[in-house]
Design a protein around this motif. Structure first.
Motif, PDB file in Angstrom:
ATOM      1  N   THR A 170     -91.935   3.939 -76.539  1.00 17.24           N
ATOM      2  CA  THR A 170     -91.952   3.658 -75.095  1.00 17.24           C
ATOM      3  C   THR A 170     -91.797   2.168 -74.823  1.00 17.24           C
ATOM      4  O   THR A 170     -91.037   1.748 -73.937  1.00 17.24           O
ATOM      5  CB  THR A 170     -93.267   4.173 -74.478  1.00 17.24           C
ATOM      6  OG1 THR A 170     -93.409   5.564 -74.767  1.00 17.24           O
ATOM      7  CG2 THR A 170     -93.271   3.974 -72.974  1.00 17.24           C
ATOM      8  N   GLU A 174     -88.576   0.360 -72.990  1.00 21.82           N
ATOM      9  CA  GLU A 174     -88.800  -0.503 -71.821  1.00 21.82           C
ATOM     10  C   GLU A 174     -88.233  -1.903 -72.066  1.00 21.82           C
ATOM     11  O   GLU A 174     -87.648  -2.523 -71.175  1.00 21.82           O
ATOM     12  CB  GLU A 174     -90.302  -0.584 -71.532  1.00 21.82           C
ATOM     13  CG  GLU A 174     -90.663  -1.314 -70.237  1.00 21.82           C
ATOM     14  CD  GLU A 174     -90.268  -0.546 -68.996  1.00 21.82           C
ATOM     15  OE1 GLU A 174     -90.137  -1.172 -67.934  1.00 21.82           O
ATOM     16  OE2 GLU A 174     -90.089   0.691 -69.099  1.00 21.82           O
ATOM     17  N   ASN A 242    -101.941   9.501 -68.536  1.00 23.32           N
ATOM     18  CA  ASN A 242    -101.427   8.451 -69.420  1.00 23.32           C
ATOM     19  C   ASN A 242    -102.214   8.319 -70.717  1.00 23.32           C
ATOM     20  O   ASN A 242    -102.294   7.236 -71.313  1.00 23.32           O
ATOM     21  CB  ASN A 242    -101.379   7.089 -68.710  1.00 23.32           C
ATOM     22  CG  ASN A 242    -100.398   7.080 -67.555  1.00 23.32           C
ATOM     23  OD1 ASN A 242     -99.301   7.642 -67.660  1.00 23.32           O
ATOM     24  ND2 ASN A 242    -100.774   6.459 -66.448  1.00 23.32           N
ATOM     25  N   PHE A 351     -85.842  10.801 -76.324  1.00 27.95           N
ATOM     26  CA  PHE A 351     -86.249   9.948 -75.205  1.00 27.95           C
ATOM     27  C   PHE A 351     -85.202   8.898 -74.850  1.00 27.95           C
ATOM     28  O   PHE A 351     -84.827   8.767 -73.678  1.00 27.95           O
ATOM     29  CB  PHE A 351     -87.587   9.261 -75.520  1.00 27.95           C
ATOM     30  CG  PHE A 351     -88.774  10.182 -75.547  1.00 27.95           C
ATOM     31  CD1 PHE A 351     -88.664  11.510 -75.141  1.00 27.95           C
ATOM     32  CD2 PHE A 351     -90.019   9.741 -75.977  1.00 27.95           C
ATOM     33  CE1 PHE A 351     -89.747  12.367 -75.168  1.00 27.95           C
ATOM     34  CE2 PHE A 351     -91.114  10.589 -76.004  1.00 27.95           C
ATOM     35  CZ  PHE A 351     -90.971  11.911 -75.607  1.00 27.95           C
TER      36      PHE A 351
END
Length: 582
Positions: A170, A174, A242, A351
């Motif tokens: 992730t 980002e 989260n 992803f």
């Protein structure tokens, strides 16, 4: 309706073929998960099936759902006692192990593929974690009995390392898409929330489920649905907050599985089938998703990465992470080798594709090829490597089947099935004689099955080879009773070769043993009990198979109590020494 039925037909056919293919898995020496993957690839657009499937969202949905079921089942079968020997080292591997492996592999991938360092690190992060589905399936169906320290380390690591892998993927996605918004503080907070919320919700949710399972009076088939639906609720709720849903559902399974109740056996039996269904469905879908033609284009790069990952990055990370815990070199080597990659890396590779990361298809194809190589080479050599590196312990006699019969809300009887082997101590004896010898009044014979039919328990009934005898007995006596029903020759030979020719009392004083066998022990050890002396020398929690050398003699842990205390020790003499004093 025709389209829906065609879809059902296709799904049923693929799963049916996958299950039938499992019958040849052991003969070929290939991991079963690899056969499921192969069925999907053969049915895909580059195979004879010709099915075009490129819906990454559906594949992600199926993959995450299946992984949640697999982790829940894995948690249900993980004993808390294994935390005694492996919790801290496994936690280090689940955090540092992923970071170290991904860092080293990322540097290599950046150089090998000549890409932006962020893309190289992202690829490394995708394949940096071990896979729970692959580890649970291969270790528990490999046919070898591993040293408890090694097996527990691998299983707990694979069940707990997903949060770190997801965090790295992730953060790097980002960093690639919005480099100006990335911050060390944001990444640190993400890690804290992933691990903290995952751990808290998993433990609390598991406690609630275990309480419900013990108090509710449901039809037998509904208990497994209660745990499955509760596990999925915990998984989804944690993700929405989260946290790490994967960690939460694994911990929830551990809590439920270790709080035994009248419904535990029903849950385990149903969950076993659901976990296999999840594994088969997930790997078939992932096989459909990949395009082998595109994957082959990067096969040499994937091969180089797989070799570097297996022989350099993972071993260095394992060596640094486990060195403080005094693992032996052969244990370190095996933990390094069985860093199996499977569905998690492929799911993580989806992803970047869905997020629109540049060159994401390259990441997916290389990651998939690395997984294939890992399952083919490492997965197929799990039992061979265990024997070569000497991390297995002899298989002990055990019941053919174990059932729990609950006779109250907090009271259960253990029902054990044994098969009479030719030449065993039980052959030719009366069932009540064997029961009395096995455990006195605490053991009772309740059924005898001969040639597949129930046979009457008459006063003069004698046991014959291949009979099945059902006993009500305490589960802690299961191993001792099993010895009466097994042919002893091979077992004694294997035991003597591994554990030693003699069994000594672990509560005996080390000085007394030294005097009796002509051994030499240190002055400060002579007044210690054997189990204390061995624990001091090992400098780590003991497991069956741990060894301590006393000159040319060797003491080996034969048995451990449920509380983690050494309960039996084997003494192995040097060749030709016999009992002669030196």
């Amino acid at each position: 309706m025709t389209g829906i039925n065609a879809l059902f037909l296709l799904a049923g056919l693929l799963l049916f073929i996958s299950v039938l293919a499992s019958t040849i898995s052991a003969r070929l020496g290939l991991p079963l998960l690899l056969l499921f993957l192969a069925v999907g690839m053969l049915a895909g657009q580059d195979g004879p099936g010709g099915i075009v499937f490129n819906d990454y969202f559906i594949a992600t949905l199926i993959g995450q759902l299946a992984l949640a079921v697999i982790l829940l089942d894995g948690g249900l079968r993980t004993r808390v006692s294994s935390f005694r020997v492996a919790l801290k080292p496994a936690a280090v591997l689940a955090t540092w192990g992923v970071i170290g492996t991904a860092g080293l592999l990322g540097i290599f991938a950046t150089w090998l593929l000549d890409v932006d360092w962020r893309l190289g690190m992202l690829l490394a992060a995708i394949v940096g974690s071990t896979d729970a589905a692959a580890v649970f399936a291969l270790l528990r169906n490999s046919g070898v009995r591993l040293n408890e320290r090694v097996q527990a380390t691998l299983e707990i690591e694979s069940g707990a390392n997903d949060p770190m892998a997801i965090l790295l993927v992730t953060a790097l996605v980002e960093l690639l898409l919005n480099p100006e918004q990335g911050s060390v503080g944001g990444i640190a907070w993400m890690l804290v929330s992933q691990l903290g919320l995952g751990g808290l919700i998993g433990i609390v949710g598991g406690w609630i489920l275990s309480r419900l399972m013990g108090k509710l009076n449901l039809a037998e088939g509904l208990y497994a649905l209660l745990i499955l639906s509760g596990g999925l609720l915990i998984f989804a709720a944690t993700n929405l907050m989260n946290g790490s849903g994967f960690l939460a559902v694994y911990l929830a399974g551990i809590v439920v599985g270790n709080r035994r109740s009248h419904a535990t056996e029903h849950v385990l039996r149903v969950m076993d089938g659901l976990a296999w269904l999840a594994q088969a469905g997930m790997f078939v879908v992932l096989g459909l998703l990949v395009n082998p033609t595109n994957m082959i284009e990067y096969i040499w790069e994937a091969l180089a990465m797989a070799v570097f990952l297996t022989l350099v990055a993972r071993p260095i990370a394992v060596l640094i992470g486990l060195w403080p815990f005094h693992y032996k070199r052969n244990e370190l080597a095996y933990v390094s080798w069985v860093g199996l990659r499977g569905a998690v890396p492929v799911t993580l590779a989806i992803f970047p594709v869905m997020m629109g990361v540049p060159d994401a298809q390259l990441l997916f194809n290389v990651a998939f090829a690395v997984v294939l190589l890992s399952l083919t080479v490492q997965g197929a050599t799990v039992p061979i490597a265990a024997r070569w590196l000497k991390v297995e312990v002899p298989r002990r006699p055990e019941p053919v089947d174990v059932r729990e019969v609950w006779v109250g809300s907090r009271a259960a009887l253990d029902l054990l099935e044994y098969r009479v082997e030719a030449g065993s101590h039980a052959e030719g004896r009366r069932p009540d004689e064997v029961a009395a010898e096995a455990g006195g009044s605490s053991v009772r014979c309740v059924a005898l099955v001969r040639r597949g039919k129930l046979h009457g328990l008459e006063l003069e009934t004698r046991l014959m080879g291949n009979d099945s005898l059902w006993l009500v007995a305490p589960n802690e006596l299961a191993g001792e009773i099993a010895r009466l029903f097994s042919s002893s020759g091979d077992e004694l030979s294997a035991d003597a070769s591994f554990f030693g020719e003699f069994v000594v009392d672990p509560s005996a004083l080390a000085g007394e043993l030294a005097m009796a066998y002509g051994l030499t022990v240190r002055d400060e050890e002579s007044g210690l009990r054997l189990h204390d002396m061995m624990r001091r020398r090992l400098n780590r929690p003991a497991v069956v198979g741990d060894r301590v050398e006393l000159g040319a003699f060797v003491l080996t842990v034969r048995e451990m109590s449920a509380s983690g205390v050494i309960s039996a020790v084997g003494l192995k003499c040097p060749p030709l020494a016999g009992l002669k004093r030196e």
